[in-house]
Design an enzyme around this catalytic site. Structure first.
Site, PDB file in Angstrom:
ATOM      1  N   VAL A 193       0.967  -1.316   0.095  1.00  0.00           N
ATOM      2  CA  VAL A 193       0.018   0.076   0.012  1.00  0.00           C
ATOM      3  C   VAL A 193       0.910   1.163  -0.334  1.00  0.00           C
ATOM      4  O   VAL A 193       0.612   2.149  -0.760  1.00  0.00           O
ATOM      5  CB  VAL A 193      -1.012   0.232   1.232  1.00  0.00           C
ATOM      6  CG1 VAL A 193      -1.482   1.533   1.463  1.00  0.00           C
ATOM      7  CG2 VAL A 193      -2.103  -1.059   0.871  1.00  0.00           C
ATOM      8  N   ASP A 252      10.054   3.338   6.409  1.00  0.00           N
ATOM      9  CA  ASP A 252       9.937   1.998   7.002  1.00  0.00           C
ATOM     10  C   ASP A 252      10.678   1.508   7.880  1.00  0.00           C
ATOM     11  O   ASP A 252      12.047   1.956   7.710  1.00  0.00           O
ATOM     12  CB  ASP A 252      10.176   0.985   5.519  1.00  0.00           C
ATOM     13  CG  ASP A 252       9.423  -0.256   5.668  1.00  0.00           C
ATOM     14  OD1 ASP A 252       8.128  -0.309   4.952  1.00  0.00           O
ATOM     15  OD2 ASP A 252       9.616  -0.853   6.375  1.00  0.00           O
ATOM     16  N   THR A 262      -2.130  -4.552   9.545  1.00  0.00           N
ATOM     17  CA  THR A 262      -2.915  -4.775  10.489  1.00  0.00           C
ATOM     18  C   THR A 262      -3.522  -6.402  10.665  1.00  0.00           C
ATOM     19  O   THR A 262      -4.519  -6.506  10.012  1.00  0.00           O
ATOM     20  CB  THR A 262      -4.226  -3.867  10.415  1.00  0.00           C
ATOM     21  OG1 THR A 262      -4.778  -3.956   8.921  1.00  0.00           O
ATOM     22  CG2 THR A 262      -4.074  -2.522  10.651  1.00  0.00           C
ATOM     23  N   CYS A 312      -5.927  -9.572   3.136  1.00  0.00           N
ATOM     24  CA  CYS A 312      -7.127  -8.802   3.314  1.00  0.00           C
ATOM     25  C   CYS A 312      -8.347  -9.701   3.712  1.00  0.00           C
ATOM     26  O   CYS A 312      -8.911  -9.623   4.773  1.00  0.00           O
ATOM     27  CB  CYS A 312      -7.575  -7.998   2.080  1.00  0.00           C
ATOM     28  SG  CYS A 312      -6.131  -6.668   2.034  1.00  0.00           S
ATOM     29  N   ARG A 342       1.166 -14.553   1.952  1.00  0.00           N
ATOM     30  CA  ARG A 342       0.432 -14.092   3.117  1.00  0.00           C
ATOM     31  C   ARG A 342      -0.813 -14.937   3.171  1.00  0.00           C
ATOM     32  O   ARG A 342      -1.575 -14.505   2.389  1.00  0.00           O
ATOM     33  CB  ARG A 342       0.384 -12.705   3.608  1.00  0.00           C
ATOM     34  CG  ARG A 342       1.751 -11.930   3.648  1.00  0.00           C
ATOM     35  CD  ARG A 342       1.757 -10.632   3.817  1.00  0.00           C
ATOM     36  NE  ARG A 342       1.080  -9.805   2.709  1.00  0.00           N
ATOM     37  CZ  ARG A 342       1.028  -8.467   2.661  1.00  0.00           C
ATOM     38  NH1 ARG A 342       1.003  -7.886   3.764  1.00  0.00           N
ATOM     39  NH2 ARG A 342       0.690  -7.866   1.800  1.00  0.00           N
TER      40      ARG A 342
HETATM   41  N1  LIG Z   1      -1.839  -5.552   0.207  1.00  0.00           N
HETATM   42  C1  LIG Z   1      -3.041  -5.099  -0.223  1.00  0.00           C
HETATM   43  O1  LIG Z   1      -3.564  -5.646  -1.118  1.00  0.00           O
HETATM   44  C2  LIG Z   1      -4.066  -4.142   0.651  1.00  0.00           C
HETATM   45  C3  LIG Z   1      -5.103  -3.682   0.024  1.00  0.00           C
HETATM   46  C4  LIG Z   1      -6.065  -2.803   0.899  1.00  0.00           C
HETATM   47  C5  LIG Z   1      -5.493  -2.588   2.070  1.00  0.00           C
HETATM   48  N2  LIG Z   1      -4.487  -3.196   2.620  1.00  0.00           N
HETATM   49  C6  LIG Z   1      -4.272  -2.823   4.111  1.00  0.00           C
HETATM   50  O2  LIG Z   1      -3.100  -1.913   4.058  1.00  0.00           O
HETATM   51  C7  LIG Z   1      -2.301  -1.920   5.198  1.00  0.00           C
HETATM   52  C8  LIG Z   1      -0.920  -2.190   4.839  1.00  0.00           C
HETATM   53  O3  LIG Z   1      -0.588  -3.832   4.027  1.00  0.00           O
HETATM   54  P1  LIG Z   1       0.545  -3.722   3.056  1.00  0.00           P
HETATM   55  O4  LIG Z   1      -0.138  -4.888   2.156  1.00  0.00           O
HETATM   56  O5  LIG Z   1       0.926  -2.610   2.588  1.00  0.00           O
HETATM   57  O6  LIG Z   1       1.380  -4.409   4.170  1.00  0.00           O
HETATM   58  P2  LIG Z   1       3.142  -4.771   3.733  1.00  0.00           P
HETATM   59  O7  LIG Z   1       3.435  -5.931   4.561  1.00  0.00           O
HETATM   60  O8  LIG Z   1       3.037  -4.915   2.053  1.00  0.00           O
HETATM   61  O9  LIG Z   1       3.691  -3.362   4.110  1.00  0.00           O
HETATM   62  C9  LIG Z   1       3.742  -2.782   5.360  1.00  0.00           C
HETATM   63  C10 LIG Z   1       5.304  -2.009   5.535  1.00  0.00           C
HETATM   64  O10 LIG Z   1       5.120  -1.329   6.643  1.00  0.00           O
HETATM   65  C11 LIG Z   1       6.326  -1.794   7.321  1.00  0.00           C
HETATM   66  N3  LIG Z   1       6.406  -1.494   8.684  1.00  0.00           N
HETATM   67  C12 LIG Z   1       5.713  -2.060   9.827  1.00  0.00           C
HETATM   68  N4  LIG Z   1       5.812  -1.580  10.866  1.00  0.00           N
HETATM   69  C13 LIG Z   1       6.247  -0.437  10.584  1.00  0.00           C
HETATM   70  C14 LIG Z   1       6.263   0.814  11.537  1.00  0.00           C
HETATM   71  N5  LIG Z   1       5.895   0.900  12.841  1.00  0.00           N
HETATM   72  N6  LIG Z   1       6.894   1.719  11.147  1.00  0.00           N
HETATM   73  C15 LIG Z   1       7.162   1.879   9.419  1.00  0.00           C
HETATM   74  N7  LIG Z   1       6.965   0.901   8.691  1.00  0.00           N
HETATM   75  C16 LIG Z   1       6.480  -0.302   9.169  1.00  0.00           C
HETATM   76  C17 LIG Z   1       7.023  -3.112   7.012  1.00  0.00           C
HETATM   77  O11 LIG Z   1       8.147  -2.995   7.045  1.00  0.00           O
HETATM   78  C18 LIG Z   1       6.227  -3.153   5.491  1.00  0.00           C
HETATM   79  O12 LIG Z   1       7.222  -2.911   4.667  1.00  0.00           O
HETATM   80  C19 LIG Z   1      -2.983  -3.168   6.001  1.00  0.00           C
HETATM   81  O13 LIG Z   1      -3.838  -2.671   6.907  1.00  0.00           O
HETATM   82  C20 LIG Z   1      -3.795  -3.727   5.038  1.00  0.00           C
HETATM   83  O14 LIG Z   1      -4.829  -4.520   5.503  1.00  0.00           O
HETATM   84  C21 LIG Z   1      -3.668  -3.796   2.048  1.00  0.00           C
END
Ligand SMILES: NC(=O)c1ccc[n+]([C@@H]2O[C@H](COP(=O)([O-])OP(=O)(O)OC[C@H]3O[C@@H](n4cnc5c(N)ncnc54)[C@H](O)[C@@H]3O)[C@@H](O)[C@H]2O)c1
Length: 401
Positions: free
Chosen positions: A11, A29, A83, A257, A325
């Site tokens: 995201v 990050d 999350t 998700c 995942r």
């Molecule tokens: N992947 C999807 O398709 C998608 C779609 C819609 C919503 N979301 C939501 O978006 C959110 C993020 O998901 P994602 O898929 O991008 O996750 P991800 O795991 O791909 O990325 C999260 C990033 O955050 C970093 N991170 C973790 N804790 C941190 C912190 N305290 N400070 C800074 N960086 C930190 C991690 O190193 C990682 O690079 C979640 O709530 C998810 O449910 C994801």
């Protein structure tokens, strides 16, 4: 305007790539490996081109960091951290809390904080705002808004620009600034009356998918018991031009998700005394599919899988991405190993997973297709073993759900 984006995963990096055209972006990050890669202009996310990152880096409009102080002069901070569910399958906001700490301890002026991470209604109002106020000792009257992310990684037809974006601020000024931010790179913005509506809409979208997938997975079992084809029956139902939406059966649901978000909705529902029995049961049906698949494979192979070499084809949670995942492949493999099968897997998009490497697509006694990437040929799958069970419906000639 300077935008800090907390979390540079699927995201956060996607937003960085779109926002970098218009804003100065700091991608924060806490994984230093990701930070180094990004600063070298290398994207680790499907759908985010390295060339785009390189262009913004060259123009001085993007850099990544693991140092909290580098978000100090941001005008807007976007939260995009995981999350997940805790080990007892409850909403786990520890990553959100850590992001709030980074924001609260480092900002030096009033900012607009937008949460894009998926969470239950009330998160921005009752969790993020108080946490940032706590970590910043209440120094600034920040603005807070929610704009849930709808990105579907690996998808070509819908992206940040043409996917309508929901948003709502805690105050009219927060809403106005949120609109101004996203309208630069999103064609359609839909304001709703409260952050809670936006947060709930996101959860309901994914719950809708989870429940319908569970329904079709249950129907696949019914169709098999009746001796009819689930695929032909679904195609027949799908000729109705209204009131029907086709979902297809599978070995279960994966990704960050669909298996997770409905549990956020169920948990908050139950906290408010509203039982979420339907959502809970849908989750169970999807989780049980892996066992059903293995039962079918065992039944077709004389009842026992002990000592048999089984190749799982495709371990990513969906086609054409490397994301594993919550993949259904994990449970399928677990059930197979419990029955004594000797399991390997083939997935060159994923490559390495759980300390194992992708095996050749050949030489097994049994192949079970969990995910079919577009560039894996159906004929090669059929040739990989004398018995092939396909959970995707994309390998004509194999045994099917
Ligand atoms: N992947 C999807 O398709 C998608 C779609 C819609 C919503 N979301 C939501 O978006 C959110 C993020 O998901 P994602 O898929 O991008 O996750 P991800 O795991 O791909 O990325 C999260 C990033 O955050 C970093 N991170 C973790 N804790 C941190 C912190 N305290 N400070 C800074 N960086 C930190 C991690 O190193 C990682 O690079 C979640 O709530 C998810 O449910 C994801």
């Amino acid at each position: 305007m300077k935008v800090a984006i907390i979390g540079q995963g699927y995201v956060g990096l996607t937003i960085s790539a779109f926002a970098g055209e218009f804003f100065s972006v700091v991608g924060f990050d806490n994984n230093p490996h990701i930070v180094d890669q990004l600063n070298n202009g290398v994207s680790h996310i499907e759908g985010v081109e390295s060339s785009v990152l390189q262009a913004w880096i060259k123009a001085g409009r993007f850099h990544a960091t693991a140092k909290g102080e580098e978000i100090a002069d941001a005008d807007i901070v976007v939260i995009a951290v995981p999350t997940p569910l805790s080990s007892d399958r409850k909403p786990d906001l520890t990553f959100i809390d850590a992001a709030c700490r980074t924001i609260g301890e480092n900002i030096k002026k009033q900012v607009l904080v937008i949460n894009e991470s998926t969470s239950f209604p009330g998160t921005i109002r009752n969790y993020i705002k108080p946490a940032i106020e706590k970590y910043s000792a209440g120094k600034f009257e920040n603005l807070y808004a929610i704009s849930p992310e709808r990105v579907d990684p690996g998808r070509g037809d819908y992206n940040q620009r043409n996917t309508p974006r929901l948003y709502a601020g805690l105050t009219p000024e927060a809403s106005r600034q949120t609109h101004d931010f996203y309208s630069k790179f999103c064609d359609k913005l839909v304001e709703v009356s409260s952050p809670e509506v936006a947060e709930a809409a996101k959860l309901f979208e994914n719950t809708f998918r989870q429940v319908n997938i569970a329904l079709v997975n249950e129907f696949a079992q019914i169709a098999n018991a009746l001796g009819i084809s689930v695929y032909e029956t679904l195609d027949a139902a799908n000729t109705k031009p209204y009131g029907f939406m086709k979902f297809t059966p599978s070995a279960g649901v994966g990704g960050h998700c669909i298996p997770v978000d409905p549990t956020y909705l169920a948990a908050v529902a139950e906290e408010h005394g509203a039982p979420a029995t339907f959502i809970r049961r849908a989750n169970e049906v999807n989780l049980e599919m892996s066992k059903y698949v293995v039962d079918r494979v065992a039944a077709d192979n004389g009842g026992s899988l002990a000592g048999k070499s089984v190749l799982i084809v495709g371990v990513a949670y969906k086609p054409n991405v490397a994301d594993v995942r919550e993949t259904a492949a994990e449970l399928v493999i677990e059930h197979l190993r419990q029955r004594g099968a000797v399991v390997s897997w083939h997935d060159d998009v994923v490559g390495n997973w759980n300390g194992e490497k992708s095996a050749p697509l050949s030489g097994a006694e049994i192949s079970v297709v969990v995910t079919k990437h577009d560039d894996v040929k159906a004929q090669d799958i059929l040739d990989s073993a004398p018995y092939v069970f396909d959970t995707t419906g994309k390998v004509p000639g194999a045994k099917r759900l």
